[in-house]
Design an enzyme around this catalytic site. Sequence first.
Site, short mmCIF file in Angstrom:
data_model
loop_
_atom_site.label_atom_id
_atom_site.label_comp_id
_atom_site.label_asym_id
_atom_site.label_seq_id
_atom_site.Cartn_x
_atom_site.Cartn_y
_atom_site.Cartn_z
N CYS A 89 0.83 -1.21 0.00
CA CYS A 89 0.00 0.00 0.00
C CYS A 89 0.86 1.26 0.00
CB CYS A 89 -0.88 0.04 1.23
SG CYS A 89 -1.96 -1.37 1.37
N ARG A 147 5.22 0.27 -6.06
CA ARG A 147 5.22 -0.54 -4.85
C ARG A 147 4.34 -1.78 -4.98
NH1 ARG A 147 6.63 2.76 -0.22
NH2 ARG A 147 5.24 1.58 1.10
N TRP A 201 -2.77 -2.74 -1.67
CA TRP A 201 -2.33 -4.11 -1.95
C TRP A 201 -3.11 -4.96 -0.95
CZ3 TRP A 201 0.34 -8.14 0.53
CH2 TRP A 201 0.90 -9.09 -0.33
N ASN A 204 -1.70 2.03 5.64
CA ASN A 204 -0.77 1.01 5.15
C ASN A 204 -0.39 0.17 6.35
OD1 ASN A 204 1.38 -0.46 4.14
ND2 ASN A 204 2.78 1.27 4.00
N GLY A 205 -0.45 -1.16 6.21
CA GLY A 205 -0.11 -2.04 7.33
C GLY A 205 -1.27 -2.96 7.65
N LYS A 245 13.43 -14.56 -10.57
CA LYS A 245 13.12 -13.52 -11.57
C LYS A 245 12.10 -14.05 -12.57
CE LYS A 245 14.17 -10.50 -10.23
NZ LYS A 245 14.85 -10.39 -8.99
N GLU A 266 8.64 -14.38 -10.98
CA GLU A 266 8.05 -13.08 -10.64
C GLU A 266 7.39 -12.41 -11.84
OE1 GLU A 266 10.49 -10.82 -7.16
OE2 GLU A 266 11.61 -11.13 -8.99
N LYS A 291 6.62 -4.06 -4.23
CA LYS A 291 8.03 -3.71 -4.23
C LYS A 291 8.60 -3.72 -2.82
CE LYS A 291 11.83 -2.20 -6.08
NZ LYS A 291 12.59 -3.28 -6.72
C1 G6P Z 1 9.61 -7.87 -2.32
C2 G6P Z 1 10.14 -7.44 -3.67
C3 G6P Z 1 11.44 -8.17 -3.97
C4 G6P Z 1 12.44 -7.92 -2.85
C5 G6P Z 1 11.88 -8.31 -1.49
C6 G6P Z 1 12.76 -7.81 -0.36
O1 G6P Z 1 9.21 -9.20 -2.37
O2 G6P Z 1 9.18 -7.71 -4.68
O3 G6P Z 1 11.98 -7.69 -5.19
O4 G6P Z 1 13.59 -8.67 -3.10
O5 G6P Z 1 10.60 -7.70 -1.30
O6 G6P Z 1 12.75 -6.41 -0.38
P1 G6P Z 1 13.89 -5.51 0.23
O7 G6P Z 1 13.42 -4.10 -0.02
O8 G6P Z 1 13.94 -5.83 1.69
O9 G6P Z 1 15.14 -5.84 -0.47
#
Ligand code: G6P
Length: 607
Positions: free
Chosen positions: A2, A27, A74, A98-99, A483, A486, A602
């Site tokens: 969010c 995000r 989200w 958010n949360g 990857k 995803e 994100k």
């Molecule tokens: C989410 C993102 C990933 C990322 C992970 C950890 O799942 O989609 O791309 O690797 O969070 O995020 P951070 O910001 O802690 O690296």
Amino acid sequence: MCGIIGIVGKKEVAPMLIDGLKRLEYRGYDSAGIATLVNGGIERRRAEGKITNLETLVAGSPIGGTMGIGHTRWATHGLPNEINAHPHANDRCVLVHNGIIENFQELRQELAAKGHRFETETDTEAVVHLVSDFLSQGMTPQEAVAASLKRLEGAFALAILFTGAEGLMISARRGSPLAIGYGDGEMFVGSDALALAPLTRRICYLEEGDWAEITADGAIVHDEAGAIVERAIRQTATSGAMIGKGNFPHFMLKEIYEQPAVIGDTLHTLLNPWNKVVTLQGLPFDLTRIPRVTIIACGTSFHAGMVAKYWLEQIARVPVDLDIASEFRYRAIDMQPGGLSIFISQSGETADTLAAQRYAKAQGQHIMVVVNVAESSMAREADAVLLTHAGPEIGVASTKAFTTQLTVLACLAIDMASKRGAIDAARAAELCSALTEVPSRCNEVLVHDEAIAELAREIMDAHDVLYLGRGTGYPIALEGALKLKEISYIHAEGYAAGEMKHGPIALIDEYVPVIVIAPSDNLFDKTASNMQEVIARGGRVIFLSDAAGIKKLGNMAAATIELPTVDPFVAPILYTIPVQLLSYHTAVLKGTDVDQPRNLAKSVTVE
Ligand code: G6P
């Protein structure tokens, strides 16, 4: 996850809110909405799906007002539909969140019994009714929020407007990030500095438990106990100019291509190319006295941690524990006093990683973070911060953040190894040389982009794809598989090549492409044997190796990509690029939403 934006301004605010939401799109979200106050009353528009749906709605049914809030949702509690989309409101207040409010069921029951009528399936709506219940008892908005915050359990960032209280927004933060932006006769709140980037660069980050009264003239910040406190206003390094796509069709491709430059930028801050010495400045602890290292992270950052485990163990000769944050935080582990705990995170806000960091801190560990956002919660709570200089990463699938994390961790390994006497100056200089060559070697890898785009045609119809590697090639196999999952939604698994015969070999037939990551290192022959096992069972191998490796085995593979010959120490950084490109091109061929893949966020700010 969010995203929140709030503006107390002087101009029509709806278009500014929608623009802000677009900057939060990266995000990850599945619905969006805005609300404004007009003559003291609430106007609200919400839409399922992309922000363009909200834009169309607002174009057909405009809303005025010079103060408002916006949200990208989200979904956690309740379907991602219009009714569950934020802002949530009743006749007294409107808010975005958010949360997760963990005690929302209990609050709902209590408030429903008092006659409050709930319309959504969300946890957030409980906050709306809680605040309005206190307002109906005659409290001011400030008193009502302070009283409500005492009742909330879980994690939240909130922005709230009140009917009849034109000019006032109240924001609060516990667990989820929130920044206040200072403008000229306008004030802003946002989930991150990116959301506020074109509006202002003067940012104040709320601390845990803070809440703030915000008007067009400024903010009064209160701590958890209600006392008025000063929070520093900083100049953020993030600017609006940094978040364009340039001539690239997707942020992800742009970010893959930025890697030579940002790895170079990151190296510049840590390594002196003239005397070939790594200098990690000003660490508040002594790396020679660390008995044990613990590395914790999530997702792609965890894979960087896994590479670092090999490096620190093999080069610096220090034992390393490694775990994903969501597991680590509940293992209730007794940590060895004086140990070094390293937390790796692009955003510096991932809820599980942050909670694990706080746990380790409470266990007397030295806390080092490797983050891409200097102002993030993790950075602010750490003893030592090693910054990746990747710049804003907008594609949900992490690329340049990962390779810059590897760059930083490689420097840490060299520094720690040198200080502990595990390697001599000559070997340290060799490793530094190998690292300084990485940016130009990355450019050599990017030359294969078109060939990799062709290979993607062979992957796009597969149901399963296997990635194999050994040593530091194993985390790269995991990262390649992640990857692909995803962004192309193809099932993929990364496996330690030697472990393949304990299970995944049963999957192998001519329909399962197998990507083999095999630089010429001390494990090459072992990986080569595993590749032969795949080929013997009809598997189609895409072989990533250097000139020597391809000369030995290239003719057995269905396809090869020749990577530069480098010191095996830096191979994981270079071998990441082809697996990034392969997933990118496969996703493009499949027509998926490369930069905002379904269901992903994100920055994951809930457990
Ligand atoms: C989410 C993102 C990933 C990322 C992970 C950890 O799942 O989609 O791309 O690797 O969070 O995020 P951070 O910001 O802690 O690296």
